[in-house]
Design an enzyme around this catalytic site. Structure first.
Site, PDB file in Angstrom:
ATOM      1  N   SER A 122      -5.276  -1.553  -8.201  1.00 27.29           N
ATOM      2  CA  SER A 122      -3.872  -1.150  -8.114  1.00 27.29           C
ATOM      3  C   SER A 122      -3.513  -0.626  -6.727  1.00 27.29           C
ATOM      4  O   SER A 122      -2.354  -0.333  -6.465  1.00 27.29           O
ATOM      5  CB  SER A 122      -3.575  -0.062  -9.156  1.00 27.29           C
ATOM      6  OG  SER A 122      -4.378   1.086  -8.914  1.00 27.29           O
ATOM      7  N   GLU A 155       0.929  -8.103 -11.120  1.00 27.31           N
ATOM      8  CA  GLU A 155       1.283  -7.991  -9.718  1.00 27.31           C
ATOM      9  C   GLU A 155       0.340  -8.864  -8.884  1.00 27.31           C
ATOM     10  O   GLU A 155      -0.867  -8.654  -8.889  1.00 27.31           O
ATOM     11  CB  GLU A 155       1.164  -6.523  -9.304  1.00 27.31           C
ATOM     12  CG  GLU A 155       1.709  -6.186  -7.952  1.00 27.31           C
ATOM     13  CD  GLU A 155       1.716  -4.677  -7.707  1.00 27.31           C
ATOM     14  OE1 GLU A 155       2.608  -4.211  -6.979  1.00 27.31           O
ATOM     15  OE2 GLU A 155       0.812  -3.974  -8.236  1.00 27.31           O
TER      16      GLU A 155
END
Length: 209
Positions: A122, A155
């Site tokens: 992340s 993402e």
């Protein structure tokens, strides 16, 4: 590699994120090999996935056929065995730059030369992880949201050396898993966390006023 040609995925890391990624991919009919520090950890995660799905089936929330498909496609394995014939690798280990770089170096050595190496990080630089391999053009970020089986967003992060073909492959796989894709450059926090942290800070200020 074309995403439709992916037949076997190796998922490195059998924690909540890795197990969730493995469950979703197996549920779409892709052969998945889940691995961790020991095969026993991978087996425990595999068993946890099966148990959760069986409970959902008993409650009538998913069909029994969905459980059977995941049981057929989701395997537990040693790391090197999982990597040996993988078309696509997804690393979902702890958020530790050194650990991830070591795993990418190992994946680079063990996985077929044409395999794409993706990371669920992340925040850690994709460029940095790609530099640990001899194929930085085939390294990309593929950040799933938690819990993976329920959250639709993925993402997609491009490192400095990531090729357009690799991005297309990762995007295609995410869409094959029925996820919604957003794209980010390799900058601190990418998109999701870069927006989330200021939002949380402002929420704290609002509560303290």
């Amino acid at each position: 590699m074309n995403a439709d040609a992916i037949r076997r995925i190796a998922v490195i890391g059998a924690g909540q994120m890795g197990a969730g990624i493995a469950e979703v991919a197996a549920g779409k009919g892709i052969e998945v090999w889940l691995c961790d520090v020991t095969r026993e950890r991978a087996v425990a995660a595999q068993s946890g996935v099966f148990t959760r799905l069986e409970r959902l089936a008993q409650k009538g929330k998913i069909p029994a056929e969905a459980v059977a498909l995941v049981r057929e496609r989701l395997n537990a394995a040693e790391l090197d065995d999982a990597l040996a014939e993988a078309d696509f690798v997804i690393e979902a280990a702890s958020e530790n730059p050194q650990l991830k770089a070591e795993l990418f170096a190992r994946a680079d050595q063990r996985a077929p030369a044409e395999a794409v190496l993706a990371t669920n990080t992340s925040s850690i630089s994709i460029t940095r992880l790609g530099a640990a391999t001899r194929r930085p053009d085939r390294v990309a970020g593929m950040h799933f949201m938690n819990p993976v089986p329920r959250m639709k967003l993925v993402e997609l992060v491009r490192g400095l050396a990531t090729s357009s073909a690799t991005l297309d492959c990762v995007k295609g796989l995410a869409e094959r898993l029925e996820k919604t894709v957003i794209s980010s450059l390799d900058s601190p926090g990418f998109l999701v966390n870069r927006m989330l942290i200021p939002f949380l800070n402002e929420a704290c200020f609002a509560l303290s006023e």
